[in-house]
Design a protein around this motif. Structure first.
Motif, short mmCIF file in Angstrom:
data_model
loop_
_atom_site.label_atom_id
_atom_site.label_comp_id
_atom_site.label_asym_id
_atom_site.label_seq_id
_atom_site.Cartn_x
_atom_site.Cartn_y
_atom_site.Cartn_z
N ILE A 42 0.85 -1.19 0.00
CA ILE A 42 0.00 0.00 0.00
C ILE A 42 0.89 1.25 0.00
O ILE A 42 2.07 1.18 0.35
CB ILE A 42 -0.96 0.04 1.21
N VAL A 43 0.30 2.38 -0.39
CA VAL A 43 1.05 3.63 -0.54
C VAL A 43 0.43 4.70 0.34
O VAL A 43 -0.80 4.86 0.36
CB VAL A 43 1.06 4.09 -2.02
N ILE A 44 1.27 5.45 1.05
CA ILE A 44 0.81 6.54 1.89
C ILE A 44 1.52 7.83 1.50
O ILE A 44 2.72 7.83 1.22
CB ILE A 44 1.04 6.23 3.39
N ALA A 45 0.78 8.93 1.46
CA ALA A 45 1.36 10.26 1.24
C ALA A 45 1.60 10.88 2.61
O ALA A 45 0.68 10.99 3.42
CB ALA A 45 0.42 11.13 0.41
N SER A 46 2.84 11.26 2.89
CA SER A 46 3.18 11.75 4.23
C SER A 46 3.28 13.27 4.24
O SER A 46 2.29 13.98 4.36
CB SER A 46 4.49 11.12 4.71
#
Length: 370
Positions: A41-45
């Motif tokens: 999964i991908v998260i924008a921080s």
């Protein structure tokens, strides 16, 4: 050998339909099995070195222990994060509360508010700032383009009828703004940061800089649900030097974790456990267990997240590794119909088999009697 072959032939007409019925049940139930949760999964921080990025790294480590790979994308802040979510380029992101105020959220859901994010207004020691209108005629850093800081500051300035050119607004990042403020190149700067942030600590200890108190903080909080009034007590940072020298009122928003509405329910349950572990401890402005919560969210609450707040982690995930709990959760839709078929059938088939065998023997009895 002959006897075994005979028994098999005798049992097949009785048990054959049973096996066929079970297979049909499996095929029917298979249509309703949920897909397996993805392992990536991908998260924008946010900016590297910021609080969002630091928390994303902690999530990454905890998820890796459960076999999930979390990819972190660094951004300029909440506005960019929200854009990436809306475009479907990331699965989840940190979004500052109020960034999408008065805008409908489509296809996005919240998992909860994670912690308070105070809004700090630092200004030169020789400048007197007590209210937002006092910024007129000054050079002010309001945060980089695409950041939640700038979005919040612009909202507050609009409500106070502060516009260009009465205020010179500079879209600088926090590091550049901090250095310029200490050097006396600008008059004031806004930051949204943790009180433990080295940037905030450095500014509090700098004698050429002062921290402004939001005198009308309660009014702002009444106007916007996503805003909270926090109090920074006198001497909270340093009792020996008495920093700050007086009680300060701060405005604060919250950091929300927002996800795509179609994110796998199993992953949502796992993320809720990770978030709870990371954000449950007490902070400067929060008690232990106060976060995560859903009281200040600007997004619809995810269904799985709501169950977590109500009942805690799913039963299987409390005692099993994530992959095992996920597998059993998906397979239960097949196991339950199977048990529903087998239990009554096992009660019916043995008597049916005995009746069939006796019926054949009874025919031989009739011939023997004749």
């Amino acid at each position: 050998m002959t006897r075994d072959k005979y028994n098999w032939k005798e049992a097949l007409p009785v048990y054959g339909p049973l096996v066929l019925l079970v297979l049909v049940g499996f095929v029917w139930a298979f249509q309703y099995i949920k897909p397996a949760p993805p392992d990536h999964i991908v998260i924008a921080s946010g900016e590297k070195g910021g609080a969002y990025h630091a928390f994303a790294l902690r999530y990454q480590k905890l998820l890796k222990d459960q076999g999930i790979d979390l990819q972190i994308i660094s951004t300029r802040g909440s506005v960019e994060n929200l854009a990436l979510l809306s475009q479907g380029k990331v699965d989840m992101a940190f979004v500052q509360g109020g960034v999408q105020a008065n805008k409908p959220a489509t296809g996005l859901q919240g998992l909860g508010s994670l912690y308070y994010e105070p809004l700090w207004l630092f200004h030169k020691a020789g400048t007197r700032l007590q209210r937002m209108p006092d910024l007129q005629g000054h050079k002010v850093a309001i945060g980089p383009q695409g950041s939640g800081t700038q979005a919040l500051v612009r909202l507050l300035m609009e409500e106070n009828a502060l516009k260009i050119p009465s205020v010179e607004m500079l879209a600088w990042d926090s590091v550049k703004a901090s250095k310029a403020l200490k050097a006396g190149q600008i008059d004031a700067a806004f930051f949204v940061a943790s009180p433990r942030s080295p940037l905030v600590t450095g500014l509090l200890h700098d004698s050429s800089v002062r921290l402004a108190s939001f005198e009308r903080a309660d009014a702002y909080a009444r106007r916007h649900d996503f805003l909270t009034v926090l109090t920074l007590p006198e001497g909270a940072e340093d009792l020996a030097v008495n920093i700050p020298p007086e009680e300060i009122k701060l405005l604060a928003t919250t950091s929300d974790l927002v996800v795509q509405e179609d994110l796998h329910p199993g992953l949502v349950s796992l993320m809720m456990q990770v978030v709870d572990k990371v954000h449950r401890p007490a902070g400067w402005f929060s008690e232990e267990g106060e976060f995560p919560n859903y009281r200040h969210m600007s997004f619809p609450l995810n269904e799985q997240a709501e169950r977590f707040y109500r009942n805690g982690p799913p039963f299987l995930q409390r005692y099993l590794p994530f992959w095992a709990a996920s597998l059993l959760d998906r397979m239960k839709i097949m196991i339950l119909p199977l048990l529903g078929l087998l239990l009554p059938l096992f009660k019916v088939v043995p008597p049916l088999y005995r009746w069939r065998m006796r019926a054949r023997i009874y025919r031989w009895y009739e011939q023997l009697e004749e």
